[in-house]
Design a protein around this motif. Structure first.
Motif, PDB file in Angstrom:
ATOM      1  N   THR A  41      -5.204   0.494   0.313  1.00 21.84           N
ATOM      2  CA  THR A  41      -5.269   0.348   1.762  1.00 21.84           C
ATOM      3  C   THR A  41      -6.633  -0.235   2.128  1.00 21.84           C
ATOM      4  O   THR A  41      -7.660   0.190   1.590  1.00 21.84           O
ATOM      5  CB  THR A  41      -5.095   1.718   2.447  1.00 21.84           C
TER       6      THR A  41
ATOM      7  N   GLN B 159      -0.417   4.920   6.646  1.00 18.85           N
ATOM      8  CA  GLN B 159      -1.054   4.659   7.931  1.00 18.85           C
ATOM      9  C   GLN B 159       0.015   4.399   8.998  1.00 18.85           C
ATOM     10  O   GLN B 159       1.015   3.739   8.753  1.00 18.85           O
ATOM     11  CB  GLN B 159      -2.027   3.477   7.837  1.00 18.85           C
ATOM     12  N   GLU B 160      -0.213   4.946  10.197  1.00 21.40           N
ATOM     13  CA  GLU B 160       0.757   4.803  11.281  1.00 21.40           C
ATOM     14  C   GLU B 160       0.318   3.714  12.244  1.00 21.40           C
ATOM     15  O   GLU B 160      -0.878   3.521  12.489  1.00 21.40           O
ATOM     16  CB  GLU B 160       0.931   6.131  12.021  1.00 21.40           C
ATOM     17  N   ARG B 161       1.297   3.006  12.786  1.00 25.42           N
ATOM     18  CA  ARG B 161       1.042   1.910  13.698  1.00 25.42           C
ATOM     19  C   ARG B 161       2.018   1.950  14.870  1.00 25.42           C
ATOM     20  O   ARG B 161       3.101   2.529  14.774  1.00 25.42           O
ATOM     21  CB  ARG B 161       1.197   0.557  12.976  1.00 25.42           C
TER      22      ARG B 161
ATOM     23  N   GLU C 254      -8.583  -0.363   7.933  1.00 17.02           N
ATOM     24  CA  GLU C 254      -7.352   0.159   8.528  1.00 17.02           C
ATOM     25  C   GLU C 254      -7.680   1.272   9.519  1.00 17.02           C
ATOM     26  O   GLU C 254      -8.412   2.215   9.214  1.00 17.02           O
ATOM     27  CB  GLU C 254      -6.419   0.706   7.441  1.00 17.02           C
TER      28      GLU C 254
ATOM     29  N   THR D 162       0.864  -1.180   0.000  1.00 18.63           N
ATOM     30  CA  THR D 162       0.000   0.000   0.000  1.00 18.63           C
ATOM     31  C   THR D 162       0.908   1.239   0.000  1.00 18.63           C
ATOM     32  O   THR D 162       2.143   1.116   0.038  1.00 18.63           O
ATOM     33  CB  THR D 162      -0.888   0.033   1.248  1.00 18.63           C
TER      34      THR D 162
ATOM     35  N   GLN E 129      -7.073   4.523  11.967  1.00 19.40           N
ATOM     36  CA  GLN E 129      -6.330   5.779  11.998  1.00 19.40           C
ATOM     37  C   GLN E 129      -6.492   6.358  13.397  1.00 19.40           C
ATOM     38  O   GLN E 129      -7.605   6.622  13.836  1.00 19.40           O
ATOM     39  CB  GLN E 129      -6.880   6.762  10.949  1.00 19.40           C
TER      40      GLN E 129
ATOM     41  N   ALA F 248       4.965   5.235  10.617  1.00 22.04           N
ATOM     42  CA  ALA F 248       4.261   4.926   9.370  1.00 22.04           C
ATOM     43  C   ALA F 248       4.696   3.555   8.855  1.00 22.04           C
ATOM     44  O   ALA F 248       5.863   3.166   8.990  1.00 22.04           O
ATOM     45  CB  ALA F 248       4.548   5.992   8.320  1.00 22.04           C
TER      46      ALA F 248
END
Length: 333
Positions: A291, A228-230, A295, A224, A297, A265
């Motif tokens: 994505t 997106q942050e994790r 997912e 992707t 956020q 990210a």
């Protein structure tokens, strides 16, 4: 152990498990094997509950896990669990069993049985059969970030959850059951909500195993955009965090986030791993796949409660975690 770098910190919490009888459900799973490994290193008497003895034995040999293996259908009735727990009389149980993390696991009935009804069964049994001399938690249950669903903000444990997936919904139901039992019985239990856990033992379809795969075969990888942050937490830190939670005395809370408190990210994680694995940048095709709609956020995960409870936070950063994963797989392959 074969790889001393993977040992948990020799801290006071570890000594609390010396000689203690511990049941680990889902012991051959990704996180379960690391919890079992840490318990063995702490000198606990570990009972490893698994669905398939033969495959579990191979995993335990690879990961240096020793203990008594119990082959059991986790959807069994309460009678079988009562018999097992009366025989062992464990001080603490770690429930690492779960259904639905792997995208291939889509049976709604099994999701309900493993993620929710198993918790109900465990709570009922443990509230009646427990080692009264143990001063820590009687049950440590694994929850999930997906229980929060579309909730905004820093995902504090008091956030109103709104899960959008079957996995998140059934895990949340299990978490709520444990909280209810804590309030109305003598059970001392806690749900530890986990976020993005990585390291040796992950499912092949996940990000780091996929990157390790192309590092060896020279192929490219479609990803992707990775924006997106994790909260990426290395698996041995998660195992240590769970043991620390398990050794704590009764509190007024039954839910705690176990994470680093720092966001990264997905693309940055991939780039750190690619550098460590010597993967050329052109092999990573960012934006080649969409994505997923589910997912999450969110802001950095709230970890204040976990730190207050244990006096500790996960220590291993992504660069170290990737290196440890590669070293482990090379020496234990």
């Amino acid at each position: 152990m074969k790889n001393s770098q993977e040992k948990p910190i020799n801290a006071e919490f570890c000594a609390k498990y010396q000689g203690v009888k511990v049941v680990v459900l889902g012991a051959s799973g990704f996180i379960g094997r690391w919890v079992a490994r840490a318990l063995c290193e702490c000198g606990a008497k570990v009972y490893l509950v698994v669905r398939d003895r033969k495959s579990a034995e191979a995993i335990f040999k690879q990961y240096g896990v020793t203990g008594s293996i119990v082959e059991m259908d986790l959807t069994a009735g309460a009678e079988e669990f009562v018999e097992l727990f009366q025989k062992i009389n464990p001080a603490i149980t770690f429930n690492l069993a779960g259904y639905g993390v792997d995208r291939k696991e889509r049976d709604e009935t099994l999701s309900q049985q493993i993620n929710t009804e198993l918790v109900r069964t465990l709570c009922g049994v443990i509230s009646k059969v427990q080692d009264q001399s143990w001063t820590g938690q009687h049950l440590v249950h694994i929850g999930s970030a997906l229980e929060y669903g579309i909730t905004d903000g820093d995902l504090s444990e008091d956030s109103l959850p709104a899960p959008t997936t079957s996995y998140g919904q059934t895990k949340l139901a299990g978490t709520r059951l444990l909280s209810e039992y804590n309030e109305r019985s003598h059970l001392n239990g806690m749900t530890a909500r986990l976020f993005t856990v990585y390291g040796p033992g992950e499912h092949d379809g996940r990000l780091l195993p996929a990157l390790i795969g192309i590092a060896s075969n020279g192929q490219s990888l479609d990803l992707t955009a990775g924006l997106q942050e994790r909260d990426f937490t290395y698996v041995s830190d998660v195992a240590e965090g769970l043991l620390r939670i398990g050794s704590t005395a009764s509190t007024n809370t039954s839910i705690v986030n176990l994470a680093t408190g720092h966001m990264l990210a997905v693309r940055e994680f991939s780039e750190i791993a690619a550098t460590s694995l010597s993967i050329p940048a052109e092999k990573l095709n960012y934006g080649a796949i969409p994505t997923r709609e589910e997912e999450m956020q969110h802001a950095p995960v709230a970890v204040k409660r976990f730190k207050q409870l244990t006096g500790w936070l996960p220590q291993i950063d992504v660069k170290q975690g990737v290196r440890k994963t590669v070293e482990f797989l090379q020496s234990h392959g």
